[in-house]
Design a protein around this motif. Structure first.
Motif, PDB file in Angstrom:
ATOM      1  N   LEU A 202       0.828  -1.206   0.000  1.00  0.00           N
ATOM      2  CA  LEU A 202       0.000   0.000   0.000  1.00  0.00           C
ATOM      3  C   LEU A 202       0.865   1.260   0.000  1.00  0.00           C
ATOM      4  N   THR A 203       1.964   1.236   0.748  1.00  0.00           N
ATOM      5  CA  THR A 203       2.860   2.399   0.789  1.00  0.00           C
ATOM      6  C   THR A 203       3.494   2.646  -0.570  1.00  0.00           C
ATOM      7  N   ILE A 204       3.922   1.579  -1.224  1.00  0.00           N
ATOM      8  CA  ILE A 204       4.517   1.717  -2.556  1.00  0.00           C
ATOM      9  C   ILE A 204       3.493   2.302  -3.532  1.00  0.00           C
ATOM     10  N   LYS A 205       2.269   1.789  -3.478  1.00  0.00           N
ATOM     11  CA  LYS A 205       1.213   2.299  -4.356  1.00  0.00           C
ATOM     12  C   LYS A 205       0.907   3.763  -4.052  1.00  0.00           C
ATOM     13  N   ALA A 206       0.940   4.100  -2.763  1.00  0.00           N
ATOM     14  CA  ALA A 206       0.663   5.487  -2.369  1.00  0.00           C
ATOM     15  C   ALA A 206       1.720   6.441  -2.915  1.00  0.00           C
ATOM     16  N   VAL A 207       2.987   6.062  -2.748  1.00  0.00           N
ATOM     17  CA  VAL A 207       4.084   6.921  -3.226  1.00  0.00           C
ATOM     18  C   VAL A 207       4.046   7.041  -4.743  1.00  0.00           C
ATOM     19  N   LEU A 208       3.852   5.895  -5.412  1.00  0.00           N
ATOM     20  CA  LEU A 208       3.768   5.925  -6.875  1.00  0.00           C
ATOM     21  C   LEU A 208       2.570   6.746  -7.343  1.00  0.00           C
ATOM     22  N   GLY A 209       1.440   6.572  -6.662  1.00  0.00           N
ATOM     23  CA  GLY A 209       0.236   7.299  -7.052  1.00  0.00           C
ATOM     24  C   GLY A 209       0.415   8.801  -6.973  1.00  0.00           C
ATOM     25  N   ILE A 210       0.970   9.273  -5.858  1.00  0.00           N
ATOM     26  CA  ILE A 210       1.183  10.717  -5.692  1.00  0.00           C
ATOM     27  C   ILE A 210       2.195  11.225  -6.713  1.00  0.00           C
ATOM     28  N   GLY A 216       1.550  13.981 -13.942  1.00  0.00           N
ATOM     29  CA  GLY A 216       0.482  14.304 -14.883  1.00  0.00           C
ATOM     30  C   GLY A 216       0.063  15.751 -14.792  1.00  0.00           C
ATOM     31  N   TYR A 217      -0.050  16.269 -13.550  1.00  0.00           N
ATOM     32  CA  TYR A 217      -0.389  17.685 -13.374  1.00  0.00           C
ATOM     33  C   TYR A 217       0.662  18.588 -14.030  1.00  0.00           C
ATOM     34  N   TYR A 218       1.919  18.221 -13.838  1.00  0.00           N
ATOM     35  CA  TYR A 218       3.011  19.042 -14.396  1.00  0.00           C
ATOM     36  C   TYR A 218       2.946  19.082 -15.923  1.00  0.00           C
ATOM     37  N   LEU A 219       2.764  17.905 -16.536  1.00  0.00           N
ATOM     38  CA  LEU A 219       2.702  17.861 -18.001  1.00  0.00           C
ATOM     39  C   LEU A 219       1.474  18.601 -18.532  1.00  0.00           C
ATOM     40  N   ALA A 220       0.386  18.597 -17.754  1.00  0.00           N
ATOM     41  CA  ALA A 220      -0.842  19.259 -18.203  1.00  0.00           C
ATOM     42  C   ALA A 220      -0.661  20.770 -18.328  1.00  0.00           C
ATOM     43  N   VAL A 221       0.132  21.354 -17.443  1.00  0.00           N
ATOM     44  CA  VAL A 221       0.276  22.820 -17.430  1.00  0.00           C
ATOM     45  C   VAL A 221       1.616  23.273 -18.000  1.00  0.00           C
ATOM     46  N   LYS A 222       2.454  22.323 -18.419  1.00  0.00           N
ATOM     47  CA  LYS A 222       3.765  22.690 -18.947  1.00  0.00           C
ATOM     48  C   LYS A 222       3.616  23.397 -20.282  1.00  0.00           C
ATOM     49  N   VAL A 239      -2.619  10.876 -15.093  1.00  0.00           N
ATOM     50  CA  VAL A 239      -3.631  11.246 -14.097  1.00  0.00           C
ATOM     51  C   VAL A 239      -4.556  10.066 -13.811  1.00  0.00           C
ATOM     52  N   ILE A 240      -4.962   9.330 -14.845  1.00  0.00           N
ATOM     53  CA  ILE A 240      -5.834   8.167 -14.641  1.00  0.00           C
ATOM     54  C   ILE A 240      -5.128   7.118 -13.785  1.00  0.00           C
ATOM     55  N   VAL A 241      -3.873   6.806 -14.123  1.00  0.00           N
ATOM     56  CA  VAL A 241      -3.105   5.829 -13.342  1.00  0.00           C
ATOM     57  C   VAL A 241      -2.879   6.346 -11.919  1.00  0.00           C
ATOM     58  N   GLY A 242      -2.550   7.634 -11.799  1.00  0.00           N
ATOM     59  CA  GLY A 242      -2.309   8.219 -10.485  1.00  0.00           C
ATOM     60  C   GLY A 242      -3.536   8.187  -9.600  1.00  0.00           C
ATOM     61  N   VAL A 243      -4.708   8.481 -10.155  1.00  0.00           N
ATOM     62  CA  VAL A 243      -5.954   8.433  -9.385  1.00  0.00           C
ATOM     63  C   VAL A 243      -6.223   7.009  -8.902  1.00  0.00           C
ATOM     64  N   TYR A 244      -5.996   6.038  -9.780  1.00  0.00           N
ATOM     65  CA  TYR A 244      -6.209   4.627  -9.414  1.00  0.00           C
ATOM     66  C   TYR A 244      -5.314   4.232  -8.241  1.00  0.00           C
ATOM     67  N   LEU A 245      -4.038   4.590  -8.323  1.00  0.00           N
ATOM     68  CA  LEU A 245      -3.104   4.244  -7.247  1.00  0.00           C
ATOM     69  C   LEU A 245      -3.380   5.051  -5.982  1.00  0.00           C
ATOM     70  N   LEU A 246      -3.895   6.256  -6.131  1.00  0.00           N
ATOM     71  CA  LEU A 246      -4.216   7.084  -4.967  1.00  0.00           C
ATOM     72  C   LEU A 246      -5.315   6.436  -4.137  1.00  0.00           C
ATOM     73  N   PHE A 247      -6.366   5.961  -4.825  1.00  0.00           N
ATOM     74  CA  PHE A 247      -7.465   5.315  -4.102  1.00  0.00           C
ATOM     75  C   PHE A 247      -7.093   3.908  -3.643  1.00  0.00           C
ATOM     76  N   GLY A 248      -6.154   3.274  -4.349  1.00  0.00           N
ATOM     77  CA  GLY A 248      -5.754   1.923  -3.969  1.00  0.00           C
ATOM     78  C   GLY A 248      -4.633   1.867  -2.954  1.00  0.00           C
ATOM     79  N   GLY A 249      -3.961   2.998  -2.698  1.00  0.00           N
ATOM     80  CA  GLY A 249      -2.830   2.979  -1.785  1.00  0.00           C
ATOM     81  C   GLY A 249      -2.842   4.075  -0.742  1.00  0.00           C
ATOM     82  N   PHE A 250      -2.833   5.339  -1.203  1.00  0.00           N
ATOM     83  CA  PHE A 250      -2.683   6.449  -0.264  1.00  0.00           C
ATOM     84  C   PHE A 250      -3.883   6.606   0.663  1.00  0.00           C
ATOM     85  N   LEU A 251      -5.088   6.631   0.110  1.00  0.00           N
ATOM     86  CA  LEU A 251      -6.273   6.882   0.935  1.00  0.00           C
ATOM     87  C   LEU A 251      -6.537   5.777   1.963  1.00  0.00           C
TER      88      LEU A 251
END
Length: 628
Positions: A202-210, A216-222, A239-251
């Protein structure tokens, strides 16, 4: 009882459980059908061939997006249907039924569900065709006569597309049941989307997700040049992958740590619902992630629609800065032109300015577009004063240049720093790019650059100086009255007359209307998916609620705990969506070179209102189904 009769009985008993998904699928079919009808109807023929071509391209692109969305939505809906039904139909094995017969029972039932949604979607699509067209034209503010026309081709295309995909997923479920064991089917409902993971995973998924999410945010506004499109596509995937990992790990880790703090856990009766939130987070994180992504799509679509509406109005205003624009090599022609216009019209304001046309072969710029023209700083400042346009430009130095461009719908060239321009071997640094309509429609036909008065004099020998005479009349719709008078002039090189009813960019109005329909599809789908998931979860809470009641917990307290649990379930995807949408709208803001902060707030507020309605409905239903 035959297999068909048993399937019909199951279908009737489970219809209310899947009504939200059925209605969402039917609504998607309705929208897809009506978009297809636009392609094969003559609704927009009165707007001209170019507009019709652009509109058809837009509809086809949106149809592809809807098709991809329908594919993913059907995949999820049939998986949920399969998992929910496995436990129920698994019991039939104890009655002597083979897996093949159980699979047939499932296939009949799920096909009945799919056909019900198809019939509902097709019929409602046919019934609402004219209403859809009326709403489309009303929101677009396009004044054309509606003639009701409907052919079988849109129905055939929509039906084949939907039924083929649905059949694929239904057969996939049948094969899954045939290959499943009795234990898998009986325990399926408890395994739904639940994956046991240790804290390290879960910690690995959380770090990867964030990390992936912020990448993704950086590339969107670059900012950048031609690579911006690639950055945007990469940002969407990240962003799609990051959101998935955020809900599967960080939260999950976040809430688990909160539950360990007694000061948090034993405050405001959180012991009744916080652990359930943790369990649901582990169990339903894929659903939350999918809901969040769909919400992000919906708010981006709505923001795009608002932005397109704003941009269209700005482009029309830009073009209508002047009614008549005349180019001539003769100086002082205003004394001849003004009386001709005033025979039939009153002049609101006027302005004239000399411009220097330099041959394209002497230029080397980032974009080779149109004819290149140079303007003197003091001359443009005087024109701005005469027409009431803003002018906040500083005098450029001898090696500096300011671009005066027209309004783009959007541009992929978001990085305007370090831009240079070469004129006859001399390099100028571009210090600004302004799209104020100093020369109105002419700015769409030529590329204007502003230089200092001294530099303008030095460049004079390189080109031809001509004079532009610009007039705005009080009644723009009476433009034709003076048109014939101006045609009698022999001294002019070119004349532009602006028709306020010109429809060559009407396709933009259709685009922002379609964005609104896309918003409706995405927000309804995201809300119904989450509602359906929470609706089904509520049935699993009956035993827990019964135990809590026996322990003396009041019904009012249990209702509050259910409300807080559901509030968290709806709030988490919304909060992640709101943060992600800021960057998606900001990326759109950079490509359209306009301030969309208010549009972002309005779009998020609209999504909040829709989800709040889903939340209130979920609370009512969950309290009833769980026995709280």
């Amino acid at each position: 009882m035959s297999m068909i009769q048993l399937a019909v009985q199951n279908f009737k008993s489970n219809l209310k459980n899947y009504l939200a998904v059925i209605l969402s699928m039917a609504f998607t079919i309705l929208v897809f059908l009506n978009f297809q009808n636009i392609i094969y109807s003559d609704l927009f023929d009165g707007l001209g061939e170019q507009n019709v071509e652009y509109i058809h391209i837009l509809v086809q692109c949106i149809s592809i997006v809807l098709g991809c969305f329908m594919f993913c939505f059907l995949w999820y809906a049939t998986n949920v249907f399969l998992t929910k039904q496995k436990k129920e139909i698994g019991i039939y094995t104890f009655m002597g039924l083979s897996n093949q017969k159980i699979g047939k029972l499932y296939l009949i039932e799920i096909m009945m569900t799919g056909l019900f949604a198809w019939i509902l979607g097709i019929l409602s699509g046919i019934i609402t065709t004219q209403l859809f067209q009326m709403i489309l034209l009303k929101i677009s503010d396009i004044a054309i006569d509606i003639t009701f026309s409907f052919t079988l081709k849109p129905i055939v295309i929509t039906s084949m597309f939907y039924l083929l995909m649905y059949l694929i997923f239904a057969v996939k479920g049948y094969i899954n049941i045939v290959r499943s064991s009795v234990l898998e089917m009986v325990s399926a409902s408890r395994q739904n989307e639940y994956v046991r993971q240790n804290s390290i995973v879960l910690t690995i998924k959380a770090v990867l997700g964030i990390g992936i999410l912020f990448a993704g945010y950086y590339l969107a506004v670059k900012e950048g040049g031609q690579e911006v499109m690639g950055n945007v596509l990469a940002a969407v995937i990240l962003v799609i992958v990051g959101v998935y990992l955020l809900f599967g790990g960080f939260l999950p880790i976040f809430f688990q740590n909160l539950a360990k703090k007694k000061s948090f856990l034993y405050h405001k009766e959180r012991t009744l619902w916080i652990n359930n939130v943790i369990f649901r987070m582990k169990k339903n994180y894929r659903t939350y992630a999918m809901t969040c992504v769909l919400m992000l799509c919906s708010v981006t679509a709505l923001a795009t629609g608002f932005a397109m509406k704003y941009r269209y109005d700005a482009m029309v205003h830009f073009r209508n800065t002047f009614t008549y624009q005349i180019i001539s090599a003769q100086k002082g022609l205003d004394e001849t032109i003004q009386p001709l216009i005033e025979k039939d019209n009153q002049i609101a304001y006027k302005a004239q300015i000399p411009i220097l046309q330099i041959d394209n072969s002497m230029w080397d710029t980032e974009v080779n577009y149109g004819n290149y023209v140079v303007i003197a700083y003091s001359k443009l400042k005087r024109l701005a004063g005469e027409t009431g346009l803003e002018f906040e430009l500083e005098t450029p130095k001898d090696n500096e240049i300011i671009k005066i461009s027209h309004l783009y719908l959007l541009s992929l060239l978001t990085d305007r720093s370090d831009v240079t321009c070469v004129i006859n071997g001399k390099t100028y640094r571009q210090t600004a790019d302004k799209n104020v309509p100093y020369l109105g429609y002419l700015q769409e036909q030529m590329t204007f650059y502003l230089v200092s008065d001294e530099e303008y004099e030095r460049l004079l020998p390189l080109g031809t100086e001509v004079y532009t005479y610009n007039y705005k009349i009080k009644d723009s719709y009476n433009f034709a009255a003076s048109k014939d008078e101006l045609d009698t002039l022999n001294e002019i090189s070119a004349r532009v007359t602006i028709d306020p009813d010109s429809s060559d960019i009407e396709w933009i109005k259709v685009l922002y209307t379609m964005c609104i329909f896309m918003f409706m599809v995405f927000i309804l789908a995201s809300g119904s998916i989450l509602f359906m998931k929470l609706y089904n979860d509520a049935f699993e809470e009956k035993e827990r609620m019964l135990v809590l009641r026996k322990l003396g917990i009041s019904g009012n307290t249990l209702k509050k705990s259910v409300s807080k649990e559901l509030k968290t379930a709806y709030a988490l995807p919304f909060i992640v969506m709101a943060a992600s949408a800021y960057f998606s709208v900001h990326a759109l803001e950079k490509m359209m070179f306009t301030d969309l902060r208010m549009i972002y707030l309005i779009s998020v507020a609209v999504v909040f209102g829709v989800f709040f309605c889903f939340y209130r409905l979920s609370v009512t239903v969950a309290v009833k189904n769980s026995g709280a």
